[in-house]
Motif scaffolding. Structure first.
Motif, mmCIF file in Angstrom:
data_model
loop_
_atom_site.group_PDB
_atom_site.id
_atom_site.type_symbol
_atom_site.label_atom_id
_atom_site.label_comp_id
_atom_site.label_asym_id
_atom_site.label_seq_id
_atom_site.Cartn_x
_atom_site.Cartn_y
_atom_site.Cartn_z
ATOM 1 N N HIS A 1 0.884 -1.243 -0.031
ATOM 2 C CA HIS A 1 -0.084 -0.017 -0.041
ATOM 3 C C HIS A 1 0.883 1.309 -0.046
ATOM 4 O O HIS A 1 1.956 1.174 0.235
ATOM 5 N N SER A 2 0.101 2.369 -0.445
ATOM 6 C CA SER A 2 0.752 3.709 -0.736
ATOM 7 C C SER A 2 0.046 4.787 -0.016
ATOM 8 O O SER A 2 -1.051 4.709 -0.428
ATOM 9 N N VAL A 3 0.521 5.434 0.899
ATOM 10 C CA VAL A 3 -0.217 6.374 1.531
ATOM 11 C C VAL A 3 0.317 7.788 1.336
ATOM 12 O O VAL A 3 1.199 8.062 1.270
ATOM 13 N N LYS A 4 -0.712 8.629 0.832
ATOM 14 C CA LYS A 4 -0.594 9.990 0.274
ATOM 15 C C LYS A 4 -1.282 10.819 1.396
ATOM 16 O O LYS A 4 -2.566 10.650 1.579
ATOM 17 N N ARG A 5 -0.869 12.100 1.565
ATOM 18 C CA ARG A 5 -1.627 13.132 2.228
ATOM 19 C C ARG A 5 -1.631 14.374 1.297
ATOM 20 O O ARG A 5 -0.506 14.798 1.122
ATOM 21 N N LYS A 6 -2.973 14.989 0.764
ATOM 22 C CA LYS A 6 -2.809 15.964 0.077
ATOM 23 C C LYS A 6 -2.026 15.925 -1.220
ATOM 24 O O LYS A 6 -1.402 16.532 -1.762
ATOM 25 N N ASN B 1 -5.252 9.280 2.165
ATOM 26 C CA ASN B 1 -5.732 8.347 0.996
ATOM 27 C C ASN B 1 -4.501 7.063 0.744
ATOM 28 O O ASN B 1 -3.410 7.288 0.612
ATOM 29 N N VAL B 2 -5.093 5.976 0.929
ATOM 30 C CA VAL B 2 -4.021 4.926 0.477
ATOM 31 C C VAL B 2 -4.901 4.157 -0.667
ATOM 32 O O VAL B 2 -5.828 3.773 -1.055
#
Length: 194
Positions: free
Chosen positions: A121-126, A167-168
């Protein structure tokens, strides 16, 4: 998905590793048929005798859930249907800042053996990448019951700047690069669980 999003979910390649030749369940079950200890091991993998849990589903691996586990709370994210996936994409799970947690993936393998299952998984913020996880699950034979793998413990970020929605993008893949499930979901870091 953009090329960058795909790159975020590529598994690590091990130099010199080659995926072995595919054999069907009957071939594997009949290899070394006179070796009692090997036959017991093959039976434990379900070779040749596993009843299909989802006979109308063509998938070899059917992912059932991703579970967030901490000492204080367990959150089961149903990923078994398109409707459940749509709900996860829109409704974030709430995670208490600073808590220690683990993820567990729950799945069913049917019809064939699969090698090198991985959860990514890849986690993003904004839109900015903040975390990436690659968890090796291993190889599995067909089995009617759920199978699962729990990954290493992590700590949720904390502090005013860490609070917010993330967002993942997740993927469940094997050594042959067969993607069994790819989905998006959200998590929200808060001071408390509510």
């Amino acid at each position: 998905m953009s090329k960058q999003d795909n790159d975020d979910l590529l598994p690590t390649e091990t130099e010199g590793y080659k995926v072995s030749e595919k054999k069907d369940i009957d071939e594997l079950a009949n290899l070394d048929a006179n070796d009692d200890s090997l036959n017991k091991w093959k039976a434990s993998l379900g070779l040749g005798h596993a009843k299909e849990r989802f006979p109308d589903d063509e998938r070899t691996v059917v992912v059932q859930a991703l579970v967030f586990e901490s000492d204080e709370r367990s959150i089961t994210m149903d990923v078994s249907t398109p409707e459940a996936l749509a709900k996860l994409k829109e409704t974030p799970i709430v995670i208490k800042e600073g808590c220690e947690y683990k993820f567990k993936i729950v799945f069913v393998v049917q019809r064939h053996m699969v090698s090198g299952l991985k959860y990514l998984h890849s986690v993003k913020r904004k839109g900015i990448p903040v975390d990436k996880m690659e968890g090796m699950c291993g190889s599995y034979g067909p089995k009617y019951e759920d199978q699962s793998r729990t990954f290493q413990q992590s700590t949720a970020p904390s502090g005013a700047l860490a609070r917010g929605t993330y967002n993942v993008k997740s993927r469940f893949i094997d050594d042959d690069k067969n993607i069994y499930l790819e989905w998006e979901w959200k998590m929200e870091i808060k001071k408390g669980w509510e």
